[in-house]
Design an enzyme around this catalytic site. Sequence first.
Site, short mmCIF file in Angstrom:
data_model
loop_
_atom_site.label_atom_id
_atom_site.label_comp_id
_atom_site.label_asym_id
_atom_site.label_seq_id
_atom_site.Cartn_x
_atom_site.Cartn_y
_atom_site.Cartn_z
N ILE A 11 39.86 -23.98 81.19
CA ILE A 11 39.63 -23.16 82.39
C ILE A 11 38.32 -22.38 82.26
CG2 ILE A 11 40.60 -21.46 83.97
CD1 ILE A 11 43.36 -22.07 82.79
N ASP A 57 34.51 -15.02 67.22
CA ASP A 57 35.93 -14.68 67.43
C ASP A 57 36.03 -13.37 68.22
OD1 ASP A 57 38.64 -13.92 67.01
OD2 ASP A 57 38.66 -15.07 65.14
N ILE A 58 36.88 -13.34 69.24
CA ILE A 58 37.08 -12.07 69.97
C ILE A 58 37.65 -10.99 69.05
CG2 ILE A 58 37.34 -13.02 72.32
CD1 ILE A 58 40.45 -12.66 71.89
N GLU A 82 44.98 -18.89 72.24
CA GLU A 82 45.71 -20.11 71.90
C GLU A 82 46.63 -20.35 73.09
OE1 GLU A 82 45.45 -22.22 69.43
OE2 GLU A 82 43.88 -21.10 68.42
N SER A 83 46.64 -21.59 73.63
CA SER A 83 47.26 -21.76 74.95
C SER A 83 48.39 -22.79 75.02
CB SER A 83 46.17 -22.17 75.96
OG SER A 83 45.71 -23.48 75.67
N THR A 98 45.15 -14.45 67.59
CA THR A 98 44.15 -14.42 68.67
C THR A 98 44.66 -13.68 69.90
OG1 THR A 98 42.81 -16.32 68.06
CG2 THR A 98 43.05 -15.92 70.41
N THR A 132 49.21 -15.56 82.23
CA THR A 132 50.02 -16.70 82.64
C THR A 132 51.32 -16.26 83.33
OG1 THR A 132 51.33 -18.52 81.74
CG2 THR A 132 50.93 -16.70 80.28
N TYR A 158 54.17 -18.42 72.40
CA TYR A 158 52.96 -18.35 73.23
C TYR A 158 53.12 -17.29 74.32
CZ TYR A 158 49.97 -19.40 77.25
OH TYR A 158 49.12 -19.28 78.32
N ALA A 160 55.24 -14.89 74.59
CA ALA A 160 55.44 -13.54 74.05
C ALA A 160 54.11 -12.93 73.63
CB ALA A 160 56.41 -13.59 72.87
N ASP A 288 63.88 -32.73 73.85
CA ASP A 288 63.34 -31.61 74.64
C ASP A 288 62.57 -30.62 73.77
OD1 ASP A 288 62.87 -30.24 76.93
OD2 ASP A 288 64.97 -29.80 77.39
P1 NAD Z 1 42.25 -23.71 76.15
O1 NAD Z 1 43.15 -23.77 74.98
O2 NAD Z 1 41.78 -24.96 76.79
O3 NAD Z 1 40.93 -22.90 75.76
C1 NAD Z 1 40.95 -21.72 75.01
C2 NAD Z 1 39.51 -21.41 74.58
O4 NAD Z 1 39.54 -20.18 73.84
C3 NAD Z 1 38.91 -22.47 73.65
O5 NAD Z 1 37.59 -22.75 74.04
C4 NAD Z 1 38.95 -21.82 72.28
O6 NAD Z 1 37.94 -22.27 71.41
C5 NAD Z 1 38.77 -20.35 72.63
N1 NAD Z 1 39.33 -19.45 71.62
C6 NAD Z 1 40.53 -19.54 71.00
N2 NAD Z 1 40.68 -18.53 70.13
C7 NAD Z 1 39.56 -17.77 70.21
C8 NAD Z 1 39.12 -16.58 69.57
N3 NAD Z 1 39.88 -15.97 68.65
N4 NAD Z 1 37.92 -16.07 69.90
C9 NAD Z 1 37.13 -16.70 70.82
N5 NAD Z 1 37.49 -17.84 71.45
C10 NAD Z 1 38.68 -18.36 71.15
O7 NAD Z 1 42.97 -22.76 77.17
P2 NAD Z 1 42.96 -22.80 78.78
O8 NAD Z 1 44.03 -23.70 79.24
O9 NAD Z 1 41.58 -22.96 79.25
O10 NAD Z 1 43.45 -21.30 79.08
C11 NAD Z 1 42.52 -20.24 79.17
C12 NAD Z 1 43.28 -18.96 79.42
O11 NAD Z 1 44.03 -19.07 80.62
C13 NAD Z 1 44.29 -18.60 78.33
O12 NAD Z 1 44.24 -17.21 78.14
C14 NAD Z 1 45.62 -19.04 78.90
O13 NAD Z 1 46.67 -18.25 78.39
C15 NAD Z 1 45.41 -18.80 80.37
N6 NAD Z 1 46.18 -19.64 81.30
C16 NAD Z 1 46.15 -21.00 81.17
C17 NAD Z 1 46.83 -21.79 82.10
C18 NAD Z 1 46.82 -23.30 82.03
O14 NAD Z 1 47.54 -23.96 82.79
N7 NAD Z 1 46.04 -23.93 81.15
C19 NAD Z 1 47.54 -21.17 83.14
C20 NAD Z 1 47.56 -19.78 83.24
C21 NAD Z 1 46.85 -19.02 82.31
O1 DAU Z 2 52.47 -21.86 83.42
C1 DAU Z 2 51.20 -21.66 82.88
C2 DAU Z 2 51.11 -22.31 81.53
O2 DAU Z 2 51.03 -23.72 81.77
C3 DAU Z 2 49.91 -21.84 80.69
O3 DAU Z 2 50.08 -20.49 80.39
C4 DAU Z 2 49.80 -22.65 79.39
O4 DAU Z 2 48.65 -22.26 78.68
C5 DAU Z 2 49.72 -24.11 79.75
O5 DAU Z 2 49.68 -24.90 78.57
C6 DAU Z 2 50.92 -24.53 80.62
O6 DAU Z 2 52.15 -24.48 79.85
P1 DAU Z 2 53.29 -25.60 79.98
O7 DAU Z 2 54.11 -25.59 78.77
O8 DAU Z 2 53.98 -25.51 81.31
O9 DAU Z 2 52.33 -26.91 80.04
P2 DAU Z 2 52.43 -28.35 79.35
O10 DAU Z 2 51.38 -29.20 79.97
O11 DAU Z 2 52.49 -28.27 77.87
O12 DAU Z 2 53.84 -28.87 79.87
C7 DAU Z 2 54.14 -28.97 81.26
C8 DAU Z 2 55.57 -29.43 81.40
O13 DAU Z 2 55.67 -30.80 80.94
C9 DAU Z 2 56.55 -28.66 80.54
O14 DAU Z 2 57.78 -28.52 81.25
C10 DAU Z 2 56.75 -29.52 79.30
C11 DAU Z 2 56.57 -30.92 79.85
N1 DAU Z 2 55.99 -31.91 78.89
C12 DAU Z 2 54.85 -31.58 78.23
C13 DAU Z 2 54.27 -32.47 77.34
C14 DAU Z 2 53.03 -32.10 76.58
C15 DAU Z 2 56.58 -33.16 78.76
O15 DAU Z 2 57.59 -33.47 79.39
N2 DAU Z 2 55.99 -34.04 77.89
C16 DAU Z 2 54.88 -33.75 77.17
O16 DAU Z 2 54.43 -34.59 76.35
#
Ligand code: NAD
Ligand code: DAU
Length: 353
Positions: A11, A57-58, A82-83, A98, A132, A158, A160, A288
């Site tokens: 993102i 690092d932040i 970490e996401s 992190t 999130t 995550y 929490a 699961d």
């Molecule tokens: P991502 O894992 O793709 O990217 C995380 C980035 O943070 C990476 O570039 C990583 O190198 C960097 N990073 C990790 N630890 C760090 C540290 N200690 N210092 C500096 N940089 C560091 O994650 P994403 O999916 O892009 O999510 C970004 C943010 O949005 C996160 O805070 C996540 O909780 C939030 N978010 C994600 C989703 C989603 O669907 N992916 C939805 C809602 C909220």
């Molecule tokens: O809701 C926002 C969150 O969405 C973000 O905060 C997280 O950073 C982001 O990773 C995402 O979390 P989810 O756990 O919902 O996303 P993920 O893509 O891992 O999984 C989506 C759904 O699909 C979940 O119900 C688990 C399921 N899944 C996931 C994987 C990786 C499967 O069924 N098979 C898989 O192999």
Amino acid sequence: MILVTGGAGFIGANFVLDWLRECDEPVLNLDKLTYAGNLENLVALKGDARHVFVQGDIGDGVLVADLLAQHRPRAIVNFAAESHVDRSIHGPGEFIQTNIVGTFNLLEGVRAYFGKLSDLEKAAFRFLHVSTDEVYGSLGEVEPPFAETHQYQPNSPYSASKAASDHLVRAYHHTYGIPVLTTNCSNNYGPYHFPEKLIPLIIHNALAGKPLPIYGDGSNVRDWLYVGDHCAAIRRALASGMPGETYNIGGWNEMTNLDVVHTVCDLLDALSPRSSGSYREQITYVKDRPGHDRRYAIDATKIERELGWRPAETFTSGIEKTVRWYLEHADWVGNVTSGAYRQWTETNYADRK
Ligand code: NAD
Ligand code: DAU
């Protein structure tokens, strides 16, 4: 300028690219470059003086203090985290480090910096924390979607750790007067999404002829939002959000995992067909996720009413763009799915058979 943390991740990189497409305000990008951070996401900005990248690092207080003093950003957007939920189940330590300690250290740097700003600069300053919907826990089938007033009930290490960071951000507003904004968004999808997450993993495995792993019975529900819409919502909150407020961001688009996977398979069948049969035939039900949240849904009424934001993409338009992007960027996928990625898929999927 603005400081973006985690701007080489999924993102964050989309946000930086969109920001510099929309305006000329420079971006200082602080990213640790963990397995999820990838400078290839930002290759379009090579040679662009408006983008300054710093690997770090932040949680590094000295580095953060130096960067703030040197670049004097008017705002910070904190994506760094970490996401991935499954990784947090296999090893929560990095998530605590992190997402909680890192955010705390960043806030401490911001507190010192903010204290030295003039009154005018203080009034304009913003710290936007990207969070999130998972902090709210899991919804029953007929419960109303999460509003900003929903109680925090995180269920995974995550979520929490994200909940803890949200609380710290809130406390730094109430105690120290830092003008913070918190956004809680649902599941994003789109370009540069790391293929450990559902949608890019399914596209990658489908094209590689591998099984498409569905956790449990595939009926868990998520709300899906195109990443460009999330970035637009963050820009809107940064420009017009009320300090101290939280804004839920979502796509008004609840779907079961099985429906999402079927949609992706059908698009691939149309855009890159197998020699015979459908990609749906590769679907495999696996063990699961422990503590798997049943349903997330977002009530995004507040950001629409107060800030005038609504998603521009439907799931139909966004997922087609996304599948096409992956088909056109096989080299990007190839680069991120070598090395450590293979080890992760072995760890995550070996004991689900
Ligand atoms: P991502 O894992 O793709 O990217 C995380 C980035 O943070 C990476 O570039 C990583 O190198 C960097 N990073 C990790 N630890 C760090 C540290 N200690 N210092 C500096 N940089 C560091 O994650 P994403 O999916 O892009 O999510 C970004 C943010 O949005 C996160 O805070 C996540 O909780 C939030 N978010 C994600 C989703 C989603 O669907 N992916 C939805 C809602 C909220
Ligand atoms: O809701 C926002 C969150 O969405 C973000 O905060 C997280 O950073 C982001 O990773 C995402 O979390 P989810 O756990 O919902 O996303 P993920 O893509 O891992 O999984 C989506 C759904 O699909 C979940 O119900 C688990 C399921 N899944 C996931 C994987 C990786 C499967 O069924 N098979 C898989 O192999």
